[in-house]
Design a protein around this motif. Structure first.
Motif, PDB file in Angstrom:
ATOM      1  N   GLU A 190      -1.325   7.706  -3.001  1.00  0.00           N
ATOM      2  CA  GLU A 190      -1.855   7.855  -4.371  1.00  0.00           C
ATOM      3  C   GLU A 190      -2.628   8.808  -4.469  1.00  0.00           C
ATOM      4  O   GLU A 190      -3.744   8.885  -4.970  1.00  0.00           O
ATOM      5  N   VAL A 192       0.807  -1.221   0.075  1.00  0.00           N
ATOM      6  CA  VAL A 192       0.073  -0.014  -0.055  1.00  0.00           C
ATOM      7  C   VAL A 192       0.932   1.293   0.169  1.00  0.00           C
ATOM      8  O   VAL A 192       1.886   1.321   0.497  1.00  0.00           O
ATOM      9  N   ASN A 203      -6.225   3.190   0.740  1.00  0.00           N
ATOM     10  CA  ASN A 203      -5.608   1.877   0.164  1.00  0.00           C
ATOM     11  C   ASN A 203      -5.495   1.101   1.255  1.00  0.00           C
ATOM     12  O   ASN A 203      -6.041  -0.284   0.951  1.00  0.00           O
ATOM     13  N   SER A 257      -7.679  -2.655   1.305  1.00  0.00           N
ATOM     14  CA  SER A 257      -6.912  -3.914   1.264  1.00  0.00           C
ATOM     15  C   SER A 257      -7.391  -4.832   2.383  1.00  0.00           C
ATOM     16  O   SER A 257      -7.610  -5.991   2.354  1.00  0.00           O
ATOM     17  N   ARG A 286     -10.891   2.041  -8.215  1.00  0.00           N
ATOM     18  CA  ARG A 286     -10.122   3.117  -8.920  1.00  0.00           C
ATOM     19  C   ARG A 286     -11.185   3.486  -9.877  1.00  0.00           C
ATOM     20  O   ARG A 286     -10.775   4.294 -10.644  1.00  0.00           O
ATOM     21  N   SER A 341      -5.403   8.910   0.800  1.00  0.00           N
ATOM     22  CA  SER A 341      -5.379   7.826  -0.186  1.00  0.00           C
ATOM     23  C   SER A 341      -4.663   6.898   0.298  1.00  0.00           C
ATOM     24  O   SER A 341      -5.041   5.769   0.233  1.00  0.00           O
ATOM     25  N   GLN A 342      -3.435   7.021   1.171  1.00  0.00           N
ATOM     26  CA  GLN A 342      -3.061   5.786   1.752  1.00  0.00           C
ATOM     27  C   GLN A 342      -3.888   5.047   2.806  1.00  0.00           C
ATOM     28  O   GLN A 342      -3.697   4.038   2.970  1.00  0.00           O
ATOM     29  N   ALA A 397      -8.733  -3.571  -6.551  1.00  0.00           N
ATOM     30  CA  ALA A 397      -8.045  -2.314  -6.724  1.00  0.00           C
ATOM     31  C   ALA A 397      -8.303  -1.458  -7.837  1.00  0.00           C
ATOM     32  O   ALA A 397      -8.623  -0.557  -7.979  1.00  0.00           O
TER      33      ALA A 397
END
Ligand code: ADP
Ligand code: MG
Length: 567
Positions: free
Chosen positions: A294, A291, A334, A338, A560, A330-331, A556
Motif C-alpha cells: 500500500e 495484507v 500491514n 495485523s 492510517r 507498507s506491506q 487499520a
C-alpha cells in the motif's frame, strides 16, 4: 397519532424549520413512533425516526433471538424486509429535495450486526430515515400526514409482526446461521483456517458487484479428495468441502485460473453470507487478515525490524515512521500491525504484493549481498511466523516456486477447480534446488504493541466536529481524510460509519497508557454488553446507520490516520 396530526395541520405551509415541532414520541394503535431528529431543510440528511412495536403485538418467537447469532440474523432479516418495502413506500411527493423518502439501512451480501433493527424480549424497534415533504421550503403538512399516519403504519404492519413475516424464510435463515456457526466451531476445534463447501460459487458478477456470477460458465467449487472433509451440522446432512489447515498454504496455477477469486472468497469468509450468495458455506477464521502492499501510506512508529533493517541513513526500523511508505515497507507494516491485533492468518495475493517483499532468489542473493538489502523477504519469515507466533499464511503465488520449500500445502487452481499438488511441488523442490540461502535469522523477532496518544485525534474541522464515512473506504476525521482503499475486508459503508464513531471514542480514551488493541477491545466489550448503539453519540435515540466492523478494520483505520501519534 391525533397529536401528530394536529401539529402537522398547524405547521402546514409554514417554513421548513416548523417541522422541528414534531420531535417527540407518539402513540399509534400498534406501535410507538419516536421522531428523534428533524432535518434542517429538504435537502439535508433526512430525519431520523424509530418505530417500536411491543412484543405483545409483534409476537416474535423467542427461539429466533435468544442466541446471539440468531438475534443478529433475525435483525438483519427485519432490516432487509424493511429496506425493500420502504423503498416501495417512498413516494416522491412532488416535493423538494428528499421529500417523501422512506429508508432503512439496507444490508448487503453479508449478515452483520447492525443498528437498523433491534429485537428484544420487550419490543421490535426499527430505525428509519424519512424525508419530510416540502414544497420549496414550505411544510407540506398533508403529505407529511399521509406519509407518517397512513403509509408508515401500513409499512410497520407489513414488515414487523411475526404474523406478517415470512416464517419459512426466517426458519431457513436460522438453519443457515446455525450451520455456519457449527462450521466456525469445527474449524476452531481443529485449529484450522478455512472451509469451502462443494458447490460453492466463488466468482462475482463483476469487479464492482458483490453478487454471485450466474450462467453456464460458472464452475462450482469441488474439493480435491485429499483435502476433502465432511462437517456435521445441526440441520441437514453433513457438508462436504475443502478444509484449509493451519500452516502455510500456497495457491498456485496459471493466470486467469481463479486463484485471486478463491482468495477473495476466503477474505470475505470472515463474515457470514446470505442464502443464494454462493459463499454461504465459505467460512474463514474470523481473525484472518488480508495484507497487501500500500505504497504512500503513513506509518507511525511500527516495529518492522523482522522484515526491514539497515535502511539508508541509519533509519530506525524498530520504531519506523514515514509519511510515504514504499511497497515493501507498507506491506511489512500491514503485516506487523495485523499481528499486533492478533491475526490468526495472513491472506496474501501476488497481484497486490511488492515483489521484493515476497521473494529474493538465489541469483539476486549472489549479486546483491545480504548486507546491502534491507528487506528480509517474506519467504524467509513465513515459517517462523507460524512456528513461533502461530500465525498461518495463505498465499496466492503463480510466479515463484521458491515457496515450495516452505509450504505445508500446495493447491493448484486449474480451470477454476482446485487440485492438491503438495507432493509434486515438494518433489520439484527436491530435484530442482533453488540455490538460495535462508536469510530469516534465528527467530521471527518482536511484535511490539504501541500505546496510543490522544493528541492525534481531533474530530474538529474549523469549529464544528466532523467525523463521518465518505463512502466505503474513506473516513473524514476532523480536517484529515483517512484512506482505507487498502483495507479490503471492509465490506459495508455502515461498518465504515461505525469505525468513524469508534475512532472518536478511541481518541477520547487514548492517553498513552493503553495499546491500540486494548483501546479497541474495551469498545467491543462494551458493545458486547450494551449493543452496537453504544458507540453512537445518539444512543438512546436513532443511533444512525451502523454495522459492526471487525477489530482489525478499526485498527487499520486508526493506523492510517495521518495525525496518529503513539508513545
Ligand atoms: P487468477 O488470479 O488466477 O489470475 P482470477 O481469480 O482473477 O484468476 O479469475 C479470472 C477470471 O475468472 C475472473 O474474471 C473471474 O471472475 C473468473 N472466475 C474465477 N473463478 C471462476 C469460476 N469458478 N467460474 C467461472 N469463472 C470464474
Ligand atoms: Mg490473480
Amino acid at each position: 397519532m391525533k397529536r401528530l396530526k394536529q401539529t402537522l395541520s398547524r405547521i402546514d405551509g409554514k417554513g421548513y424549520k416548523a417541522y422541528k415541532d414534531l420531535q417527540g414520541e407518539y402513540r399509534f394503535p400498534h406501535f410507538q413512533l419516536m421522531i428523534d431528529y428533524v432535518q434542517g431543510d429538504p435537502f439535508a440528511a433526512p430525519s431520523r425516526i424509530r418505530v417500536r412495536m411491543p412484543q405483545s403485538e409483534a409476537k416474535i418467537p423467542e427461539e429466533w433471538f435468544t442466541q446471539p447469532h440468531r438475534k443478529v440474523a433475525l435483525e438483519d432479516w427485519i432490516a432487509r424486509v424493511w429496506a425493500e418495502k420502504a423503498a416501495r413506500y417512498s413516494f416522491r411527493a412532488k416535493g423538494t429535495g428528499k421529500s417523501g423518502l422512506i429508508g432503512v439501512d439496507r444490508p448487503g451480501q453479508e449478515i452483520l450486526p447492525r443498528t437498523a433493527a433491534v429485537v428484544t424480549r420487550d419490543y421490535v424497534e426499527v430505525r428509519v430515515t424519512v424525508g419530510l415533504p416540502a414544497q420549496g421550503r414550505r411544510v407540506l403538512g398533508r403529505k407529511a400526514e399521509e406519509m407518517l399516519c397512513d403509509y408508515l403504519p401500513r409499512l410497520v404492519m407489513e414488515a414487523t409482526p411475526a404474523d406478517s413475516i415470512d416464517r419459512e424464510g426466517v426458519e431457513e435463515r436460522m438453519k443457515l446461521v446455525d450451520n455456519q456457526r457449527a462450521i466456525r466451531q469445527y474449524l476452531k476445534e481443529k485449529g484450522w483456517i478455512a472451509f469451502i463447501a462443494n458447490s460453492a460459487v466463488l466468482p462475482r458478477e463483476s469487479g464492482i458487484s458483490d453478487r454471485p456470477l450466474k450462467g453456464e460458465n460458472v464452475v462450482e467449487f469441488r474439493a480435491p479428495e485429499s483435502l476433502e472433509v465432511s462437517v456435521k451440522v445441526p440441520h441437514g446432512s453433513p457438508i462436504r468441502g475443502m478444509a484449509i489447515r493451519d500452516g502455510i498454504t500456497l495457491i498456485v496455477g496459471g493466470g486467469y485460473h481463479g486463484k485471486s477469486t478463491l482468495l477473495n472468497a476466503l477474505e470475505r469468509g470472515v463474515y457470514d453470507h446470505i442464502a443464494g450468495d454462493g459463499r454461504e458455506y465459505v467460512i474463514t477464521d474470523a481473525e484472518a487478515v488480508k495484507v497487501r502492499a500500500e505504497d504512500g501510506r503513513r506509518v507511525e512508529k511500527v516495529n518492522i525490524s523482522p522484515f526491514i533493517n539497515n535502511l539508508p541513513f541509519g533509519r530506525d526500523t524498530v520504531r519506523f515512521s514515514t509519511e510515504d511508505a514504499s511497497g515493501s515497507t507498507s506491506q511489512a507494516t500491514n503485516i506487523v500491525e495485523s499481528l499486533e491485533m492478533g491475526a490468526s492468518c495472513l491472506l496474501i495475493d501476488e497481484d497486490t504484493s511488492a515483489t521484493n517483499f515476497m521473494i529474493r532468489d538465489g541469483r539476486m542473493q549472489k549479486l546483491v549481498a545480504k548486507g546491502k538489502e534491507p528487506i528480509t523477504p517474506f519467504i524467509d519469515k513465513v515459517r517462523q511466523l507460524y512456528e513461533e507466533k502461530g500465525t498461518s499464511s495463505i498465499l496466492v503465488l503463480g510466479g515463484s516456486g521458491d515457496y515450495f520449500d516452505v509450504a505445508d500445502t500446495v493447491i493448484m487452481m486449474d480451470e477454476y477447480l482446485p487440485y492438491e499438488v503438495t507432493r509434486e511441488a515438494k518433489e520439484v523442490a527436491r530435484i530442482q534446488t533453488n540455490d538460495r540461502s535462508r536469510e530469516g535469522g534465528e527467530e521471527f523477532g518482536e511484535v511490539t504493541p504501541r500505546k496510543v496518544l490522544g493528541k492525534g485525534f481531533d474530530p474538529r474541522k474549523g469549529k464544528k466536529e466532523k467525523v463521518d464515512a465518505k463512502g466505503l473506504r474513506s473516513i473524514q476525521f476532523g480536517s484529515t481524510v483517512v484512506d482505507l482503499s487498502g483495507v479490503e475486508q471492509l465490506v459495508d459503508v455502515s461498518q465504515t460509519r461505525a469505525i468513524a464513531e469508534m475512532m472518536r471514542l478511541i481518541g477520547k480514551k487514548a492517553d498513552g497508557g493503553k495499546t491500540l488493541r486494548e483501546l479497541i477491545e474495551a469498545i467491543y466489550a462494551e458493545i458486547g454488553q450494551k449493543g452496537l448503539d453504544v458507540i453512537s453519540p445518539f444512543k438512546g435515540q436513532h443511533p444512525g446507520d451502523l454495522a459492526l466492523p471487525r477489530k482489525h478494520e478499526v485498527a487499520a483505520a486508526v493506523n492510517r490516520l495521518r495525525t496518529l501519534r503513539v508513545l
